[in-house]
Design a protein around this motif. Structure first.
Motif, PDB file in Angstrom:
ATOM      1  N   GLU A   1       3.841  15.052  13.582  1.00  0.00           N
ATOM      2  CA  GLU A   1       2.652  14.587  12.855  1.00  0.00           C
ATOM      3  C   GLU A   1       1.855  13.583  13.680  1.00  0.00           C
ATOM      4  O   GLU A   1       2.424  12.804  14.444  1.00  0.00           O
ATOM      5  N   ASN A   2       0.547  13.580  13.446  1.00  0.00           N
ATOM      6  CA  ASN A   2      -0.269  12.482  13.951  1.00  0.00           C
ATOM      7  C   ASN A   2      -0.509  11.517  12.795  1.00  0.00           C
ATOM      8  O   ASN A   2      -0.041  11.737  11.670  1.00  0.00           O
ATOM      9  N   GLU A   3      -1.250  10.457  13.053  1.00  0.00           N
ATOM     10  CA  GLU A   3      -1.448   9.406  12.048  1.00  0.00           C
ATOM     11  C   GLU A   3      -2.103   9.935  10.772  1.00  0.00           C
ATOM     12  O   GLU A   3      -1.684   9.591   9.663  1.00  0.00           O
ATOM     13  N   LEU A   4      -3.143  10.748  10.916  1.00  0.00           N
ATOM     14  CA  LEU A   4      -3.855  11.235   9.737  1.00  0.00           C
ATOM     15  C   LEU A   4      -3.036  12.239   8.944  1.00  0.00           C
ATOM     16  O   LEU A   4      -3.063  12.240   7.714  1.00  0.00           O
ATOM     17  N   GLN A   5      -2.304  13.098   9.627  1.00  0.00           N
ATOM     18  CA  GLN A   5      -1.437  14.042   8.920  1.00  0.00           C
ATOM     19  C   GLN A   5      -0.374  13.296   8.126  1.00  0.00           C
ATOM     20  O   GLN A   5      -0.066  13.650   6.989  1.00  0.00           O
ATOM     21  N   CYS A   6       0.165  12.256   8.724  1.00  0.00           N
ATOM     22  CA  CYS A   6       1.200  11.470   8.056  1.00  0.00           C
ATOM     23  C   CYS A   6       0.659  10.764   6.816  1.00  0.00           C
ATOM     24  O   CYS A   6       1.265  10.844   5.746  1.00  0.00           O
ATOM     25  N   ILE A   7      -0.486  10.104   6.931  1.00  0.00           N
ATOM     26  CA  ILE A   7      -0.975   9.343   5.774  1.00  0.00           C
ATOM     27  C   ILE A   7      -1.416  10.283   4.655  1.00  0.00           C
ATOM     28  O   ILE A   7      -1.182  10.007   3.482  1.00  0.00           O
ATOM     29  N   GLU A   8      -2.002  11.419   5.004  1.00  0.00           N
ATOM     30  CA  GLU A   8      -2.397  12.381   3.973  1.00  0.00           C
ATOM     31  C   GLU A   8      -1.161  12.874   3.212  1.00  0.00           C
ATOM     32  O   GLU A   8      -1.155  12.937   1.984  1.00  0.00           O
ATOM     33  N   ARG A   9      -0.112  13.225   3.942  1.00  0.00           N
ATOM     34  CA  ARG A   9       1.124  13.711   3.311  1.00  0.00           C
ATOM     35  C   ARG A   9       1.786  12.615   2.479  1.00  0.00           C
ATOM     36  O   ARG A   9       2.190  12.837   1.332  1.00  0.00           O
ATOM     37  N   GLU A  10       1.900  11.418   3.033  1.00  0.00           N
ATOM     38  CA  GLU A  10       2.559  10.323   2.321  1.00  0.00           C
ATOM     39  C   GLU A  10       1.833   9.957   1.033  1.00  0.00           C
ATOM     40  O   GLU A  10       2.469   9.727   0.000  1.00  0.00           O
ATOM     41  N   VAL A  11       0.517   9.892   1.081  1.00  0.00           N
ATOM     42  CA  VAL A  11      -0.248   9.572  -0.133  1.00  0.00           C
ATOM     43  C   VAL A  11      -0.003  10.640  -1.196  1.00  0.00           C
ATOM     44  O   VAL A  11       0.231  10.319  -2.368  1.00  0.00           O
ATOM     45  N   PHE A  12      -0.010  11.901  -0.803  1.00  0.00           N
ATOM     46  CA  PHE A  12       0.232  12.966  -1.774  1.00  0.00           C
ATOM     47  C   PHE A  12       1.649  12.877  -2.342  1.00  0.00           C
ATOM     48  O   PHE A  12       1.854  12.989  -3.551  1.00  0.00           O
ATOM     49  N   GLU A  13       2.644  12.675  -1.482  1.00  0.00           N
ATOM     50  CA  GLU A  13       4.032  12.589  -1.950  1.00  0.00           C
ATOM     51  C   GLU A  13       4.259  11.423  -2.902  1.00  0.00           C
ATOM     52  O   GLU A  13       4.982  11.541  -3.884  1.00  0.00           O
ATOM     53  N   GLU A  14       3.629  10.293  -2.618  1.00  0.00           N
ATOM     54  CA  GLU A  14       3.874   9.093  -3.418  1.00  0.00           C
ATOM     55  C   GLU A  14       2.994   8.972  -4.649  1.00  0.00           C
ATOM     56  O   GLU A  14       3.347   8.278  -5.590  1.00  0.00           O
ATOM     57  N   THR A  15       1.828   9.640  -4.651  1.00  0.00           N
ATOM     58  CA  THR A  15       0.894   9.465  -5.775  1.00  0.00           C
ATOM     59  C   THR A  15       0.526  10.770  -6.472  1.00  0.00           C
ATOM     60  O   THR A  15       0.010  10.731  -7.583  1.00  0.00           O
TER      61      THR A  15
ATOM     62  N   GLY B   1       0.838  -1.185   0.000  1.00  0.00           N
ATOM     63  CA  GLY B   1       0.000   0.000   0.000  1.00  0.00           C
ATOM     64  C   GLY B   1       0.879   1.243   0.000  1.00  0.00           C
ATOM     65  O   GLY B   1       2.104   1.166  -0.075  1.00  0.00           O
ATOM     66  N   VAL B   2       0.256   2.390   0.116  1.00  0.00           N
ATOM     67  CA  VAL B   2       0.960   3.668   0.085  1.00  0.00           C
ATOM     68  C   VAL B   2       1.153   4.151   1.518  1.00  0.00           C
ATOM     69  O   VAL B   2       0.231   4.080   2.327  1.00  0.00           O
ATOM     70  N   GLY B   3       2.340   4.652   1.826  1.00  0.00           N
ATOM     71  CA  GLY B   3       2.567   5.175   3.168  1.00  0.00           C
ATOM     72  C   GLY B   3       4.030   5.413   3.439  1.00  0.00           C
ATOM     73  O   GLY B   3       4.858   5.384   2.535  1.00  0.00           O
ATOM     74  N   GLY B   4       4.326   5.658   4.705  1.00  0.00           N
ATOM     75  CA  GLY B   4       5.711   5.899   5.070  1.00  0.00           C
ATOM     76  C   GLY B   4       5.854   6.359   6.503  1.00  0.00           C
ATOM     77  O   GLY B   4       4.934   6.259   7.310  1.00  0.00           O
ATOM     78  N   LYS B   5       7.037   6.901   6.801  1.00  0.00           N
ATOM     79  CA  LYS B   5       7.410   7.285   8.159  1.00  0.00           C
ATOM     80  C   LYS B   5       6.796   8.614   8.584  1.00  0.00           C
ATOM     81  O   LYS B   5       6.626   9.521   7.773  1.00  0.00           O
ATOM     82  N   PHE B   6       6.509   8.692   9.862  1.00  0.00           N
ATOM     83  CA  PHE B   6       6.048   9.940  10.465  1.00  0.00           C
ATOM     84  C   PHE B   6       7.152  10.984  10.391  1.00  0.00           C
ATOM     85  O   PHE B   6       8.333  10.660  10.511  1.00  0.00           O
ATOM     86  N   GLU B   7       6.767  12.244  10.216  1.00  0.00           N
ATOM     87  CA  GLU B   7       7.673  13.365  10.386  1.00  0.00           C
ATOM     88  C   GLU B   7       7.412  13.963  11.766  1.00  0.00           C
ATOM     89  O   GLU B   7       6.342  13.758  12.355  1.00  0.00           O
ATOM     90  N   GLU B   8       8.365  14.686  12.276  1.00  0.00           N
ATOM     91  CA  GLU B   8       8.270  15.285  13.607  1.00  0.00           C
ATOM     92  C   GLU B   8       6.965  16.055  13.777  1.00  0.00           C
ATOM     93  O   GLU B   8       6.611  16.879  12.942  1.00  0.00           O
TER      94      GLU B   8
END
Length: 91
Positions: A43-57, A34-41
């Motif tokens: 971030e909560n879970e939703l902020q991280c997944i929203e950012r990772e999905v945008f960065e990767e897709t 699936g799409v995802g990745g590491k937390f940045e300083e």
């Protein structure tokens, strides 16, 4: 503890899922996930997944569309798992 997010993005009718072919780490290279990745300083879970999905897709999916369904992990790492249905009208 290392923290990660992972999302499985489905079409509205659930007939397809978006997967990425991993480039790293070496033990996952070439495998689908699936799409995802590491937390940045900070971030909560939703902020991280929203950012990772945008960065990767390149697709911007608002965090409120993600549905949390569990986690995987051990004493060293934790991965928060999400699903989302993506309309064909997504930007």
């Amino acid at each position: 503890m290392k923290k990660y997010t992972l999302a499985f993005i489905f079409t509205t009718d659930l007939s397809e899922v978006l997967l990425v072919r991993k480039k790293s780490p070496e033990w996952q290279k070439g495998k689908l996930n699936g799409v995802g990745g590491k937390f940045e300083e900070g971030e909560n879970e939703l902020q991280c997944i929203e950012r990772e999905v945008f960065e990767e897709t390149g697709v911007k999916i608002p965090s409120e569309k993600f549905v949390y369904f569990g986690f995987l992990g051990n004493d060293e790492w934790k991965a928060y798992l999400f699903v989302v249905q993506l309309d064909s009208d997504a930007d």
